[in-house]
Design an enzyme around this catalytic site. Structure first.
Site, PDB file in Angstrom:
ATOM      1  N   GLU A  16       0.829  -1.211   0.000  1.00 55.06           N
ATOM      2  CA  GLU A  16       0.000   0.000   0.000  1.00 55.06           C
ATOM      3  C   GLU A  16       0.862   1.260   0.000  1.00 55.06           C
ATOM      4  O   GLU A  16       0.536   2.262  -0.646  1.00 55.06           O
ATOM      5  CB  GLU A  16      -0.904   0.040   1.244  1.00 55.06           C
ATOM      6  CG  GLU A  16      -1.948  -1.051   1.323  1.00 55.06           C
ATOM      7  CD  GLU A  16      -1.438  -2.317   1.999  1.00 55.06           C
ATOM      8  OE1 GLU A  16      -0.199  -2.510   2.067  1.00 55.06           O
ATOM      9  OE2 GLU A  16      -2.265  -3.123   2.442  1.00 55.06           O
ATOM     10  N   TRP A 573      20.819 -13.067  -4.371  1.00 57.00           N
ATOM     11  CA  TRP A 573      19.544 -12.368  -4.574  1.00 57.00           C
ATOM     12  C   TRP A 573      18.335 -13.262  -4.304  1.00 57.00           C
ATOM     13  O   TRP A 573      17.231 -12.981  -4.775  1.00 57.00           O
ATOM     14  CB  TRP A 573      19.502 -11.743  -5.975  1.00 57.00           C
ATOM     15  CG  TRP A 573      20.483 -10.595  -6.110  1.00 57.00           C
ATOM     16  CD1 TRP A 573      21.172 -10.004  -5.085  1.00 57.00           C
ATOM     17  CD2 TRP A 573      20.893  -9.913  -7.294  1.00 57.00           C
ATOM     18  NE1 TRP A 573      21.980  -8.997  -5.561  1.00 57.00           N
ATOM     19  CE2 TRP A 573      21.829  -8.917  -6.914  1.00 57.00           C
ATOM     20  CE3 TRP A 573      20.552 -10.038  -8.654  1.00 57.00           C
ATOM     21  CZ2 TRP A 573      22.425  -8.065  -7.840  1.00 57.00           C
ATOM     22  CZ3 TRP A 573      21.159  -9.182  -9.570  1.00 57.00           C
ATOM     23  CH2 TRP A 573      22.081  -8.202  -9.167  1.00 57.00           C
ATOM     24  N   CYS A 655      28.842  -5.146 -12.094  1.00 54.55           N
ATOM     25  CA  CYS A 655      28.461  -3.744 -12.105  1.00 54.55           C
ATOM     26  C   CYS A 655      29.424  -2.963 -11.216  1.00 54.55           C
ATOM     27  O   CYS A 655      30.268  -3.530 -10.560  1.00 54.55           O
ATOM     28  CB  CYS A 655      27.032  -3.582 -11.637  1.00 54.55           C
ATOM     29  SG  CYS A 655      25.894  -4.498 -12.671  1.00 54.55           S
ATOM     30  N   HIS A 706      22.725   4.112 -17.107  1.00 49.65           N
ATOM     31  CA  HIS A 706      21.691   4.442 -16.123  1.00 49.65           C
ATOM     32  C   HIS A 706      21.000   5.763 -16.426  1.00 49.65           C
ATOM     33  O   HIS A 706      20.114   6.180 -15.695  1.00 49.65           O
ATOM     34  CB  HIS A 706      22.298   4.465 -14.716  1.00 49.65           C
ATOM     35  CG  HIS A 706      22.818   3.117 -14.326  1.00 49.65           C
ATOM     36  ND1 HIS A 706      24.129   2.749 -14.525  1.00 49.65           N
ATOM     37  CD2 HIS A 706      22.192   2.038 -13.802  1.00 49.65           C
ATOM     38  CE1 HIS A 706      24.282   1.502 -14.122  1.00 49.65           C
ATOM     39  NE2 HIS A 706      23.136   1.051 -13.683  1.00 49.65           N
ATOM     40  N   CYS A 738      26.529  -1.639 -18.631  1.00 46.79           N
ATOM     41  CA  CYS A 738      25.646  -2.671 -18.094  1.00 46.79           C
ATOM     42  C   CYS A 738      24.578  -2.977 -19.144  1.00 46.79           C
ATOM     43  O   CYS A 738      24.637  -2.452 -20.252  1.00 46.79           O
ATOM     44  CB  CYS A 738      25.020  -2.158 -16.789  1.00 46.79           C
ATOM     45  SG  CYS A 738      24.236  -3.440 -15.792  1.00 46.79           S
TER      46      CYS A 738
HETATM   47  N1  GLN Z   1      23.086  -9.627 -18.682  1.00 44.68           N
HETATM   48  C1  GLN Z   1      22.383  -8.750 -17.804  1.00 44.68           C
HETATM   49  C2  GLN Z   1      21.733  -7.646 -18.611  1.00 44.68           C
HETATM   50  O1  GLN Z   1      22.276  -7.216 -19.561  1.00 44.68           O
HETATM   51  C3  GLN Z   1      23.301  -8.142 -16.761  1.00 44.68           C
HETATM   52  C4  GLN Z   1      22.563  -7.294 -15.764  1.00 44.68           C
HETATM   53  C5  GLN Z   1      23.406  -6.784 -14.598  1.00 44.68           C
HETATM   54  O2  GLN Z   1      24.605  -6.702 -14.664  1.00 44.68           O
HETATM   55  N2  GLN Z   1      22.805  -6.415 -13.534  1.00 44.68           N
HETATM   56  O3  GLN Z   1      20.662  -7.181 -18.284  1.00 44.68           O
HETATM   57 ZN    ZN Z   2      25.731  -4.725 -14.822  1.00 42.71          ZN
END
Ligand code: GLN
Ligand code: ZN
Length: 768
Positions: A16, A573, A655, A706, A738
């Protein structure tokens, strides 16, 4: 004996708070609606704990975004760039601006930084400190929450981040001082808060001081002694709790035991062996809070085992000095197991082994009753049920798979080694792959557009059948392959359109994993994650990614990279088993991934990437434990990667993270190519690899994915030159930071075209 809760999840059992925040941010609802939602959540949770029979119920554990940011606002540590907003805006809007940045009304103010809360997946907003930082009581949220609880008939226990921990969580924004020097400026605000709480009738105050369980500098130790002595001096009658968690007190036990407070909370899930020492060390003036119900996981408590802890403590210090509690705040556990009603997702057998936050509250109360002189019939019945569920879990055929255990047993060092050293592999790989200098590639995912997510949702709801869904994904994959060919990328990817999440996708196909419908845990602000549950021995019943990799490779003469998530990241995770060491679970996952790697090779995939973005965040909180963790984590990666021939090229991806202190271990992973996030630090991160003379190939990300900003070719050439100044050209790859999953096609296309041009320019310059 009494019970208490360190903190309760705040997002609401149906998220919520998430919804109310997001509606408020987009202007769909007004502030009243948000505050009303918050009030309902708080009241529900107080009532739930009261009805369960908890003795000390927390307040101020609630937060609209983050409890550290709450503290920052409470003590008025508002960074200079928000001063104008602080004057003009309502407190809530200032608060969200600090959390999320403010791009309105001609202003562009960046958000405060966010980082992981110790070794959890929760992220807090990092306090910013200046040399002459001043503090003053700015927000009275904590007082208001105490009053609100009082209005519902509860004398709550305010939870407040301890002053030393608060400072240690922050960051010095200029040189020339140590954040701990600020303790004398900060203390008066704490004293003021305590005064007000005392005036309103507070009895217990909980200071969260998790840093007490970590490696501490001499200065930090001194600060602890100083502040708590001062606090005690001013408030002889308040009952203070110092809460530690996520680690054992270890060498800081005598420091903690000597603090002039009334209760010390210790985490007996993470560090059960600290109980004896703590019982022998604490003075008579100190009560001990036993953190015995796991606040970080989803398993039912083992009542028998917990009772043995409780009995031991009672024998030694008497029941009046013993408190029963979860190991840490329940913030890190999902809300309510009762909401899991879909047996197709979570079977009744597995569900009976589990407990979420609400169930954990009840466990605490039952434990107290069980430890009393004469538990009633009902309580004894609950004890019997607990034993039965645990026994069922111990022997369940769902969990135990002898083949998996046998395979782990016969896994040797040889299985964690490629056949030849890197140099020889590089040659075999080059003979086959024939890649140019500065080869270009991407990290795996391409934009997951609304349409793609829509197809998946429809497929899940049965509105698209398997063939229709498959056809759409194939179309999207082919389009992506063609586009990469067209712009001249060297090593292609299939785009990962079939994947929802990089861990969930594999968990759904591996044996030993279960999922929940509603097991959400706050990650940051309104963002929640729903980690898979690893309940049993892990293996791979069938190939998981071969279908899509094979399909993508069949479309093109260029190399298509196979794309997998690594064992450490899958472990990290997920909610993991507590009936065997993490290292063993990790090894089982590693063997499952290894099977996938060899199947991909057999299907003609010559380049395979095993992503390990979480390897560094798995580092233990205490430095003394690092090497042990790194040993098994690196070994797990190697097991997953070492089943292939020399000529098959293994990539890994990580990352943004500090690599300096673990560079040797990263080299030990022995991936043929590593791609890392680098552009935000302007390649500074590469220095770690350069100084170390990292032997294998490396792809430093040349642009930040990002942000929607499109980088220019020139910019990327600059970064590549920087990289080439410290790493030989034959070792360098060219790629983004990434995966591109969260980006739009429009900016992705422009950015990658410029990236390919940057690589070309580098080759030309190099050829001269
Ligand atoms: N192979 C994944 C992607 O390209 C790697 C993601 C990550 O590093 N968190 O989405
Ligand atoms: Zn990454």
């Amino acid at each position: 004996m009494q019970t208490h809760i360190l903190g309760y999840p705040r997002i609401g059992s149906n998220r919520e708070l998430k919804k109310a925040c997001e509606q408020y941010w987009t202007g769909k609802t007004d502030l009243n609606h948000l505050l009303e939602t918050g009030k309902i959540i708080k009241n529900n949770h107080w009532k739930l704990q009261q009805e369960a029979g908890i003795d000390l119920i927390p307040c101020n554990d609630f937060s609209y975004y983050d409890q550290v940011l709450d503290m920052t606002l409470t003590v008025g540590a508002i960074p200079e760039r928000y001063r104008q907003l602080a004057v003009q805006k309502q407190e809530t809007d200032l608060y969200f601006a600090m959390a999320r940045g403010f791009q309105q009304e001609g202003l562009d103010i960046t958000a405060m930084e966010m980082t992981k809360w110790f070794d959890t997946n929760y992220h807090y907003i990092v306090p910013e400190f200046q040399k002459d930082q001043e503090f003053s009581l700015f927000s009275d949220k904590i007082i208001q929450e105490f009053i609100n609880a009082k209005e519902t008939g509860i004398r709550a226990k305010p939870v407040i981040i301890g002053p030393v921990t608060y400072l240690l969580l922050g960051k010095e924004k200029e040189g020339g001082f140590d954040k701990l020097d600020l303790i004398r400026n900060l203390l008066p605000v704490y004293l003021q808060i305590l005064k007000e709480l005392e005036n309103h009738g507070a009895e217990y105050i909980q200071f969260d001081e998790p840093f007490l369980a970590l490696d501490l500098s001499g200065k930090a130790k001194e600060a602890y002694g100083f502040v708590y002595a001062e606090i005690r001096k001013q408030f002889p009658n308040l009952k203070f709790i110092v809460a530690t968690y996520f680690e054992g007190l270890k060498d800081n036990l005598s420091l903690a035991a000597a603090l002039p407070v009334n209760m010390l909370h210790i985490d007996l899930v993470r560090c059960p062996e600290q109980l004896d020492k703590a019982l022998n060390t604490i003075p008579e003036t100190l009560s001990l809070s036993l953190g015995i119900v796991d606040g970080r996981n989803i398993w039912k408590n083992d009542f028998e085992k917990s009772l043995s802890f409780i009995e031991k403590a009672v024998r030694k210090i008497g029941s009046e000095r013993v408190f029963i509690a979860p190991s840490c705040s329940l913030l890190h556990a999902p809300s309510d197991l009762d909401l899991e009603k879909n047996e197709d997702i979570l079977s009744a057998e597995i569900k009976q082994w589990m407990a979420f936050a609400k169930q954990k509250v009840h466990e605490i109360v039952i434990l107290k009753k069980l430890a009393s002189e004469n538990p009633d019939y009902n309580t004894l019945q609950q004890f019997a049920e607990n034993k039965k569920a645990l026994e069922n879990r111990r022997i369940s055929t769902l969990i135990h798979n002898q083949d998996v255990k046998d395979r782990v047993d016969v896994t040797t060092d040889e299985d964690a080694k490629r056949s030849s050293p890197f140099k020889a592999r590089k040659k075999s790989q080059q003979d086959i792959l024939q890649l140019p200098l500065f080869p270009t590639t991407t990290i795996g995912s391409f934009p997951q557009t609304k349409e793609v997510r829509n197809w998946r949702a429809k497929f899940k709801k049965g509105k698209l059948n398997a063939e229709q869904y498959d056809a759409l994904l194939k179309q999207e994959t082919e389009r992506t392959i063609r586009w990469q060919e067209e712009i001249g990328i060297d090593v292609l990817v299939h785009g990962e359109f079939e994947r929802n999440d990089m861990v969930e996708y594999f968990g759904e196909q591996l044996a030993g994993f279960a999922f929940t419908q509603n097991g959400w845990v706050q990650s940051y602000g309104s963002r929640c994650v729903k980690p898979p549950v690893i309940y049993g021995d892990v293996h791979r019943p069938a190939p998981m990614t071969v279908y899509w990799s094979e399909y993508a490779q069949s479309l093109t003469k260029k190399w298509v990279k196979g794309m997998l998530t690594g064992p450490v990241t899958i472990l990290q995770w997920s909610f993991v088993r507590d009936d065997q060491p993490r290292s063993l679970t990790c090894k089982q996952i590693a063997l499952a991934i290894r099977d996938e790697v060899t199947d991909l090779e057999r299907a003609g995939i010559r380049i395979i990437q095993i992503d390990e973005p979480a390897i560094r965040e798995g580092l233990p909180l205490r430095a003394a434990e690092w090497q042990n963790y790194l040993r098994w984590a690196v070994e797990a990666f190697r097991i997953s990667a070492s089943g292939v021939e020399d000529a098959t090229q293994i990539h890994t991806h990580m990352c943004y993270s500090e690599f300096n202190d673990i560079i040797q271990n990263i080299a030990d992973m022995d991936a043929d190519v590593i791609t890392i996030e680098c552009s935000r630090s302007q390649m500074e991160l590469l220095n770690a690899f350069a100084d170390f003379k990292y032997p294998n190939e490396i792809g430093p990300g040349v642009y930040d994915i990002h942000s929607p900003r499109v980088p220019s070719k020139e910019e990327m050439v600059e970064l590549l030159k920087k990289a080439q100044a410290v790493i030989p050209a034959e070792q360098l790859w060219v790629n983004p930071d990434c995966g591109l999953k969260t980006r739009h096609w429009e900016e992705t296309e422009k950015a990658l075209i410029a990236m390919v041009a940057a690589s070309k320019e580098m080759s030309e310059v190099f050829a001269l």
